[in-house]
Design a protein around this motif. Structure first.
Motif, PDB file in Angstrom:
ATOM      1  N   ARG A 102      19.406 124.119  96.771  1.00  0.00           N
ATOM      2  CA  ARG A 102      19.096 122.909  97.587  1.00  0.00           C
ATOM      3  C   ARG A 102      19.303 123.156  99.023  1.00  0.00           C
ATOM      4  O   ARG A 102      20.305 123.991  99.136  1.00  0.00           O
ATOM      5  N   ASN A 103      18.781 122.495  99.918  1.00  0.00           N
ATOM      6  CA  ASN A 103      19.170 122.361 101.054  1.00  0.00           C
ATOM      7  C   ASN A 103      20.187 121.685 101.222  1.00  0.00           C
ATOM      8  O   ASN A 103      20.509 120.687 100.732  1.00  0.00           O
ATOM      9  N   GLU A 104      20.979 121.945 102.460  1.00  0.00           N
ATOM     10  CA  GLU A 104      22.254 121.326 102.578  1.00  0.00           C
ATOM     11  C   GLU A 104      21.745 119.687 103.135  1.00  0.00           C
ATOM     12  O   GLU A 104      20.844 119.577 103.846  1.00  0.00           O
ATOM     13  N   MET A 105      22.553 118.701 102.618  1.00  0.00           N
ATOM     14  CA  MET A 105      22.349 117.456 103.060  1.00  0.00           C
ATOM     15  C   MET A 105      23.575 116.679 103.455  1.00  0.00           C
ATOM     16  O   MET A 105      24.801 117.105 103.204  1.00  0.00           O
ATOM     17  N   LYS A 106      23.338 115.466 104.264  1.00  0.00           N
ATOM     18  CA  LYS A 106      24.334 114.557 104.770  1.00  0.00           C
ATOM     19  C   LYS A 106      24.320 113.545 103.951  1.00  0.00           C
ATOM     20  O   LYS A 106      23.145 112.755 103.682  1.00  0.00           O
ATOM     21  N   PHE A 107      25.467 113.152 103.315  1.00  0.00           N
ATOM     22  CA  PHE A 107      25.503 111.717 102.371  1.00  0.00           C
ATOM     23  C   PHE A 107      25.949 110.711 103.258  1.00  0.00           C
ATOM     24  O   PHE A 107      27.137 110.880 103.655  1.00  0.00           O
ATOM     25  N   SER A 108      25.627 109.410 102.862  1.00  0.00           N
ATOM     26  CA  SER A 108      26.227 108.354 103.478  1.00  0.00           C
ATOM     27  C   SER A 108      27.485 108.002 102.674  1.00  0.00           C
ATOM     28  O   SER A 108      28.226 107.222 103.329  1.00  0.00           O
ATOM     29  N   HIS A 109      27.713 108.159 101.628  1.00  0.00           N
ATOM     30  CA  HIS A 109      28.649 107.693 100.662  1.00  0.00           C
ATOM     31  C   HIS A 109      29.375 108.895 100.149  1.00  0.00           C
ATOM     32  O   HIS A 109      28.634 109.863  99.513  1.00  0.00           O
ATOM     33  N   LEU A 110      30.604 109.228  99.982  1.00  0.00           N
ATOM     34  CA  LEU A 110      31.379 110.143  99.261  1.00  0.00           C
ATOM     35  C   LEU A 110      31.025 110.245  97.977  1.00  0.00           C
ATOM     36  O   LEU A 110      30.746 111.170  97.211  1.00  0.00           O
ATOM     37  N   GLN A 111      30.543 108.902  97.107  1.00  0.00           N
ATOM     38  CA  GLN A 111      30.077 108.860  95.709  1.00  0.00           C
ATOM     39  C   GLN A 111      28.883 109.811  95.500  1.00  0.00           C
ATOM     40  O   GLN A 111      28.666 110.188  94.472  1.00  0.00           O
ATOM     41  N   ASP A 112      28.103 109.544  96.493  1.00  0.00           N
ATOM     42  CA  ASP A 112      26.563 110.203  96.476  1.00  0.00           C
ATOM     43  C   ASP A 112      26.910 111.716  96.496  1.00  0.00           C
ATOM     44  O   ASP A 112      25.922 112.470  95.799  1.00  0.00           O
ATOM     45  N   LEU A 113      27.767 112.308  97.380  1.00  0.00           N
ATOM     46  CA  LEU A 113      27.941 113.558  97.575  1.00  0.00           C
ATOM     47  C   LEU A 113      28.611 114.116  95.932  1.00  0.00           C
ATOM     48  O   LEU A 113      28.163 115.243  95.611  1.00  0.00           O
ATOM     49  N   ILE A 114      29.581 113.389  95.584  1.00  0.00           N
ATOM     50  CA  ILE A 114      30.182 113.808  94.367  1.00  0.00           C
ATOM     51  C   ILE A 114      28.964 113.815  93.141  1.00  0.00           C
ATOM     52  O   ILE A 114      28.920 114.762  92.478  1.00  0.00           O
ATOM     53  N   ALA A 115      28.030 112.941  93.232  1.00  0.00           N
ATOM     54  CA  ALA A 115      26.877 112.790  92.183  1.00  0.00           C
ATOM     55  C   ALA A 115      26.156 113.886  92.372  1.00  0.00           C
ATOM     56  O   ALA A 115      25.724 114.630  91.255  1.00  0.00           O
ATOM     57  N   GLN A 116      25.898 114.254  93.692  1.00  0.00           N
ATOM     58  CA  GLN A 116      25.042 115.514  93.885  1.00  0.00           C
ATOM     59  C   GLN A 116      25.705 116.727  93.350  1.00  0.00           C
ATOM     60  O   GLN A 116      25.139 117.788  92.872  1.00  0.00           O
ATOM     61  N   LEU A 117      27.053 117.012  93.665  1.00  0.00           N
ATOM     62  CA  LEU A 117      27.707 118.147  93.195  1.00  0.00           C
ATOM     63  C   LEU A 117      27.838 118.217  91.658  1.00  0.00           C
ATOM     64  O   LEU A 117      27.564 119.343  91.178  1.00  0.00           O
ATOM     65  N   LYS A 118      27.699 117.170  91.136  1.00  0.00           N
ATOM     66  CA  LYS A 118      27.754 117.155  89.705  1.00  0.00           C
ATOM     67  C   LYS A 118      26.533 117.425  89.066  1.00  0.00           C
ATOM     68  O   LYS A 118      26.266 118.535  88.211  1.00  0.00           O
TER      69      LYS A 118
END
Length: 133
Positions: A102-118
């Motif tokens: 995927r393309n690099e993305m900016k996440f508003s919340h750390l939990q969103d980043l963690i969910a995407q990494l999973k």
């Protein structure tokens, strides 16, 4: 068209250097790479094979500016090695890029980043199972 589609399994060689160690605090430690040669992949997330000493691993490579952590314009190359838990600072890794995730993305919340990494890790494992069949 992404750069990965134009190249056949590009190789990246780099020495593992100490980063900000933020990945380990969210369950996704990364090996930050100081590259030995030029690098031509576009910013994004990739599924990769990692060669370290005489072992082979799979993982997720991020090429980008880490926008969620507001790192500015400095581009980094870092890899999360799946099923791996060793300190490898100053050691060399060879990374073989296998597919674009995927393309690099900016996440508003750390939990969103963690969910995407999973989700990225799940996708990479699934795709590698198909490749090796």
């Amino acid at each position: 068209m992404n750069a990965i589609s134009q190249l056949k399994n590009p190789l990246v060689v780099g020495r593992v250097v100490k980063g900000k160690q933020l990945g380990r605090t969210i369950g996704f430690p990364t090996a930050n790479l100081h590259l030995l040669a030029g690098f031509s992949l576009e910013i994004g997330v990739y599924g990769v094979s990692i060669y370290h000493n005489s072992s082979n691993y799979i993982g997720i490579l991020n090429v980008g500016k880490r926008p969620t952590f507001n790192d500015g314009n400095h581009q980094t190359v870092e890899v999360h090695i799946l099923e791996f838990n060793q300190l490898i600072y100053d050691e060399y890794l060879t990374i073989e890029v296998k597919f674009f995730i995927r393309n690099e993305m900016k996440f508003s919340h750390l939990q969103d980043l963690i969910a995407q990494l999973k989700a990225d890790a799940f996708y990479a494992r699934k795709k590698f199972r198909k490749i090796t069949k």
